[in-house]
Scaffold this motif. Structure first.
Motif, PDB file in Angstrom:
ATOM      1  N   PRO A 146       0.842  -1.054  -0.029  1.00  0.00           N
ATOM      2  CA  PRO A 146      -0.083   0.001   0.067  1.00  0.00           C
ATOM      3  C   PRO A 146       0.766   1.282  -0.104  1.00  0.00           C
ATOM      4  O   PRO A 146       0.417   2.471  -0.688  1.00  0.00           O
ATOM      5  N   MET A 147       1.945   1.268   0.698  1.00  0.00           N
ATOM      6  CA  MET A 147       2.620   2.421   1.026  1.00  0.00           C
ATOM      7  C   MET A 147       3.391   3.161  -0.264  1.00  0.00           C
ATOM      8  O   MET A 147       3.387   4.255  -0.615  1.00  0.00           O
ATOM      9  N   VAL A 148       4.185   2.155  -0.868  1.00  0.00           N
ATOM     10  CA  VAL A 148       5.077   2.337  -2.057  1.00  0.00           C
ATOM     11  C   VAL A 148       4.190   2.008  -3.305  1.00  0.00           C
ATOM     12  O   VAL A 148       4.731   1.025  -4.155  1.00  0.00           O
ATOM     13  N   ASN A 149       2.903   2.626  -3.651  1.00  0.00           N
ATOM     14  CA  ASN A 149       2.233   2.053  -4.651  1.00  0.00           C
ATOM     15  C   ASN A 149       2.488   3.010  -5.951  1.00  0.00           C
ATOM     16  O   ASN A 149       2.730   4.034  -5.635  1.00  0.00           O
ATOM     17  N   GLU A 150       2.128   2.371  -6.905  1.00  0.00           N
ATOM     18  CA  GLU A 150       2.204   3.153  -8.225  1.00  0.00           C
ATOM     19  C   GLU A 150       1.456   4.415  -8.584  1.00  0.00           C
ATOM     20  O   GLU A 150       1.918   5.391  -9.102  1.00  0.00           O
ATOM     21  N   VAL A 151       0.263   4.599  -7.841  1.00  0.00           N
ATOM     22  CA  VAL A 151      -0.496   5.643  -8.000  1.00  0.00           C
ATOM     23  C   VAL A 151       0.359   6.739  -7.270  1.00  0.00           C
ATOM     24  O   VAL A 151       0.299   7.942  -7.717  1.00  0.00           O
ATOM     25  N   ALA A 152       0.604   6.798  -6.067  1.00  0.00           N
ATOM     26  CA  ALA A 152       1.681   7.309  -5.169  1.00  0.00           C
ATOM     27  C   ALA A 152       2.769   8.001  -6.076  1.00  0.00           C
ATOM     28  O   ALA A 152       3.130   9.326  -5.968  1.00  0.00           O
ATOM     29  N   LEU A 153       3.527   6.918  -6.453  1.00  0.00           N
ATOM     30  CA  LEU A 153       4.459   7.481  -7.108  1.00  0.00           C
ATOM     31  C   LEU A 153       4.476   8.284  -8.179  1.00  0.00           C
ATOM     32  O   LEU A 153       5.232   9.423  -8.717  1.00  0.00           O
ATOM     33  N   VAL A 154       3.438   7.951  -9.250  1.00  0.00           N
ATOM     34  CA  VAL A 154       3.203   8.783 -10.697  1.00  0.00           C
ATOM     35  C   VAL A 154       2.442   9.953  -9.981  1.00  0.00           C
ATOM     36  O   VAL A 154       3.289  11.116 -10.893  1.00  0.00           O
ATOM     37  N   MET A 155       1.543  10.094  -9.261  1.00  0.00           N
ATOM     38  CA  MET A 155       1.012  11.312  -8.746  1.00  0.00           C
ATOM     39  C   MET A 155       2.122  12.333  -8.195  1.00  0.00           C
ATOM     40  O   MET A 155       2.242  13.580  -8.389  1.00  0.00           O
ATOM     41  N   LEU A 156       3.029  11.689  -7.415  1.00  0.00           N
ATOM     42  CA  LEU A 156       4.283  12.502  -6.730  1.00  0.00           C
ATOM     43  C   LEU A 156       5.227  13.170  -8.056  1.00  0.00           C
ATOM     44  O   LEU A 156       5.421  14.198  -7.956  1.00  0.00           O
ATOM     45  N   LEU A 157       5.270  12.103  -8.971  1.00  0.00           N
ATOM     46  CA  LEU A 157       5.998  12.598 -10.201  1.00  0.00           C
ATOM     47  C   LEU A 157       5.645  13.821 -10.741  1.00  0.00           C
ATOM     48  O   LEU A 157       6.246  14.593 -11.125  1.00  0.00           O
ATOM     49  N   GLY A 158       4.165  13.625 -11.011  1.00  0.00           N
ATOM     50  CA  GLY A 158       3.451  14.841 -11.836  1.00  0.00           C
ATOM     51  C   GLY A 158       3.468  16.021 -10.984  1.00  0.00           C
ATOM     52  O   GLY A 158       3.480  17.006 -11.698  1.00  0.00           O
ATOM     53  N   MET A 159       3.214  15.891  -9.743  1.00  0.00           N
ATOM     54  CA  MET A 159       2.870  17.002  -9.029  1.00  0.00           C
ATOM     55  C   MET A 159       4.280  17.818  -8.393  1.00  0.00           C
ATOM     56  O   MET A 159       4.261  18.697  -8.450  1.00  0.00           O
ATOM     57  N   PHE A 160       5.229  16.938  -7.947  1.00  0.00           N
ATOM     58  CA  PHE A 160       6.424  17.488  -7.387  1.00  0.00           C
ATOM     59  C   PHE A 160       7.794  17.166  -8.085  1.00  0.00           C
ATOM     60  O   PHE A 160       8.772  17.548  -7.426  1.00  0.00           O
ATOM     61  N   GLY A 161       7.714  16.291  -9.116  1.00  0.00           N
ATOM     62  CA  GLY A 161       8.928  16.075  -9.903  1.00  0.00           C
ATOM     63  C   GLY A 161       9.786  14.899  -9.496  1.00  0.00           C
ATOM     64  O   GLY A 161       9.239  14.285  -8.446  1.00  0.00           O
ATOM     65  N   TRP A 162      10.699  14.675 -10.087  1.00  0.00           N
ATOM     66  CA  TRP A 162      11.232  12.979  -9.902  1.00  0.00           C
ATOM     67  C   TRP A 162      11.990  13.029  -8.744  1.00  0.00           C
ATOM     68  O   TRP A 162      12.252  12.014  -8.118  1.00  0.00           O
ATOM     69  N   LYS A 163      12.760  14.187  -8.200  1.00  0.00           N
ATOM     70  CA  LYS A 163      13.478  13.905  -7.026  1.00  0.00           C
ATOM     71  C   LYS A 163      12.582  13.510  -5.907  1.00  0.00           C
ATOM     72  O   LYS A 163      13.153  12.797  -5.206  1.00  0.00           O
ATOM     73  N   VAL A 164      11.593  14.294  -5.702  1.00  0.00           N
ATOM     74  CA  VAL A 164      10.680  13.804  -4.833  1.00  0.00           C
ATOM     75  C   VAL A 164      10.189  12.414  -4.667  1.00  0.00           C
ATOM     76  O   VAL A 164       9.891  11.741  -3.685  1.00  0.00           O
ATOM     77  N   ALA A 165       9.753  12.254  -5.921  1.00  0.00           N
ATOM     78  CA  ALA A 165       9.168  10.722  -6.278  1.00  0.00           C
ATOM     79  C   ALA A 165      10.241   9.639  -6.002  1.00  0.00           C
ATOM     80  O   ALA A 165      10.129   8.609  -5.347  1.00  0.00           O
ATOM     81  N   ALA A 166      11.644  10.002  -6.152  1.00  0.00           N
ATOM     82  CA  ALA A 166      12.650   8.992  -6.164  1.00  0.00           C
ATOM     83  C   ALA A 166      12.945   8.925  -4.786  1.00  0.00           C
ATOM     84  O   ALA A 166      13.331   7.754  -4.205  1.00  0.00           O
ATOM     85  N   LEU A 167      12.954  10.048  -3.988  1.00  0.00           N
ATOM     86  CA  LEU A 167      13.388   9.949  -2.684  1.00  0.00           C
ATOM     87  C   LEU A 167      12.278   9.277  -1.910  1.00  0.00           C
ATOM     88  O   LEU A 167      12.557   8.464  -0.766  1.00  0.00           O
ATOM     89  N   TYR A 168      11.029   9.424  -2.057  1.00  0.00           N
ATOM     90  CA  TYR A 168       9.665   8.522  -1.460  1.00  0.00           C
ATOM     91  C   TYR A 168      10.068   7.137  -2.015  1.00  0.00           C
ATOM     92  O   TYR A 168       9.746   6.382  -0.939  1.00  0.00           O
ATOM     93  N   LEU A 169      10.220   6.919  -3.100  1.00  0.00           N
ATOM     94  CA  LEU A 169      10.505   5.346  -3.385  1.00  0.00           C
ATOM     95  C   LEU A 169      11.713   4.680  -2.509  1.00  0.00           C
ATOM     96  O   LEU A 169      11.409   3.694  -2.085  1.00  0.00           O
ATOM     97  N   ALA A 170      12.622   5.399  -2.528  1.00  0.00           N
ATOM     98  CA  ALA A 170      13.813   4.881  -1.920  1.00  0.00           C
ATOM     99  C   ALA A 170      13.590   4.749  -0.405  1.00  0.00           C
ATOM    100  O   ALA A 170      13.779   3.557   0.256  1.00  0.00           O
ATOM    101  N   LEU A 171      13.030   5.637   0.247  1.00  0.00           N
ATOM    102  CA  LEU A 171      12.740   5.641   1.784  1.00  0.00           C
ATOM    103  C   LEU A 171      11.571   4.903   1.919  1.00  0.00           C
ATOM    104  O   LEU A 171      11.688   4.159   3.037  1.00  0.00           O
TER     105      LEU A 171
END
Length: 351
Positions: A146-171
């Motif tokens: 649930p936590m590292v799901n594809e919806v969260a990643l794509v929406m974070l990427l679209g709204m805040f950029g790849w750095k935020v999405a990548a850091l969210y994914l890694a952590l």
């Protein structure tokens, strides 16, 4: 699988799918790139201006609603197709026999590509245990799904950029892997309910026996996935965006910065505590995240809130109680909460 290997009767449905996608994909892209124009046209038609709180709130709502629904539809369709390669039986087969360490990493990665919410992941959690997978490895999957799901990643990427999405994914992956390792080291199998222990001890590895699907079936699964998931979550999306619009338009920046800002050390644990009683999904919570950030809330604090909502929800704990004794549930919640707190503080320090 190539089209040449498909059965003759599958050729025509495949052609129809190709024609549909050739229309839907450009239409999706055109709608996505004109979201601002659409929102501007709506507030203009209503006689509003973005210089007022109401106008800004309405603009936020009519910009984010189609944006989130477009992203959600596209991601869910793609992941519906991807899920045909990672059916529950295959997920169990891939994890069966895995040991701690490498098994935790694989389980966390599988959690990303198997799009389950926190509640729907619980039955698969029990099924994976029944395949002989160690408890800690299974928890890595339960946390990641649930936590590292594809919806969260794509929406974070679209709204805040790849750095935020990548850091969210890694952590997020780090939380799932480390939490699973900790729970595994604690050897808490005795805190599984007796019937789960009986199921886990009665079955071993087991192989994947799912039927192989052609591309027509995979694409149809994607379409079914959209109807099922988007059909269920759109009210949460609208509610989340409406709340986000209210925050965006009416909540003073100084107020939000004072309670969820970078300087308030206690804001991260408070955000986690506030998130646990709530239950929604990434599609419903991310518009709220966007609005909170726009009002001066710290990124780490807001993401800690989001992670607690989608990974430590009260309904998930209620469902887990059917399979786990209170001691194991408390350990699971505590370990994950500590991980989320660390994620919040790290985000606030780094960004």
């Amino acid at each position: 699988m190539t089209t040449s290997t498909l059965k003759p009767q599958s050729a025509m449905p495949l052609v129809r799918w190709v024609l549909r996608l050739s229309v839907w994909m450009p239409a999706w892209w055109l709608a996505y790139v004109h979201l601002t124009d659409f929102a501007d046209a709506v507030i203009s038609a209503l006689g509003l201006t973005r210089k007022t709180a109401l106008g800004e709130a309405v603009h936020f709502f009519f910009y984010d609603t189609p944006k989130v629904l477009l992203l959600l539809t596209g991601v869910v369709f793609v992941m519906g197709v991807v899920q045909t390669f990672f059916a529950p039986e295959r997920t169990r087969a891939l994890l069966a026999g895995r040991r701690a360490g490498g098994g935790n990493v694989l389980a966390a990665l599988l959690g990303i590509v198997t799009p389950f919410c926190s509640c729907s992941a619980v039955p698969l959690f029990i099924g994976i245990l029944s395949a002989g997978v160690p408890l800690g490895v299974t928890f890595s999957f339960l946390i990641s799904a649930p936590m590292v799901n594809e919806v969260a990643l794509v929406m974070l990427l679209g709204m805040f950029g790849w750095k935020v999405a990548a850091l969210y994914l890694a952590l997020g992956l780090a939380v799932a892997i480390v939490a699973g390792l900790v729970i595994g080291r604690l050897s808490m199998e005795r805190y599984l309910e007796e019937w789960v222990q009986a199921v886990a001890n009665g079955q071993g590895g087991g192989g994947y026996e799912g039927k192989r699907q052609d591309w027509v079936q995979r694409l149809e699964a994607g379409g079914h996935h959209v109807r099922e998931i988007v059909g269920k979550v759109w009210p949460y999306v609208l509610a989340g965006i409406a709340l986000g619009a209210g925050i965006h338009g009416y909540v003073p920046e100084d107020f939000m910065a004072s309670i969820m800002g970078r300087d308030a050390w206690w804001s991260v644990p408070v955000a986690v505590l506030l998130g646990v009683p709530m239950y929604t999904n990434a599609a419903g919570i991310i518009p709220i995240v966007q609005a909170l950030l726009g009002k001066g809330a710290a990124l780490g604090t807001v993401l800690a809130f989001m992670m607690s909502v989608i990974a430590l929800s009260a309904p998930e704990m209620i469902i887990l109680r059917k399979a786990l004794k209170p001691q194991l549930i408390a350990t699971f919640a505590g370990v994950v909460a500590i991980g989320i707190l660390l994620v919040g503080y790290i985000f606030n320090l780094v960004l």
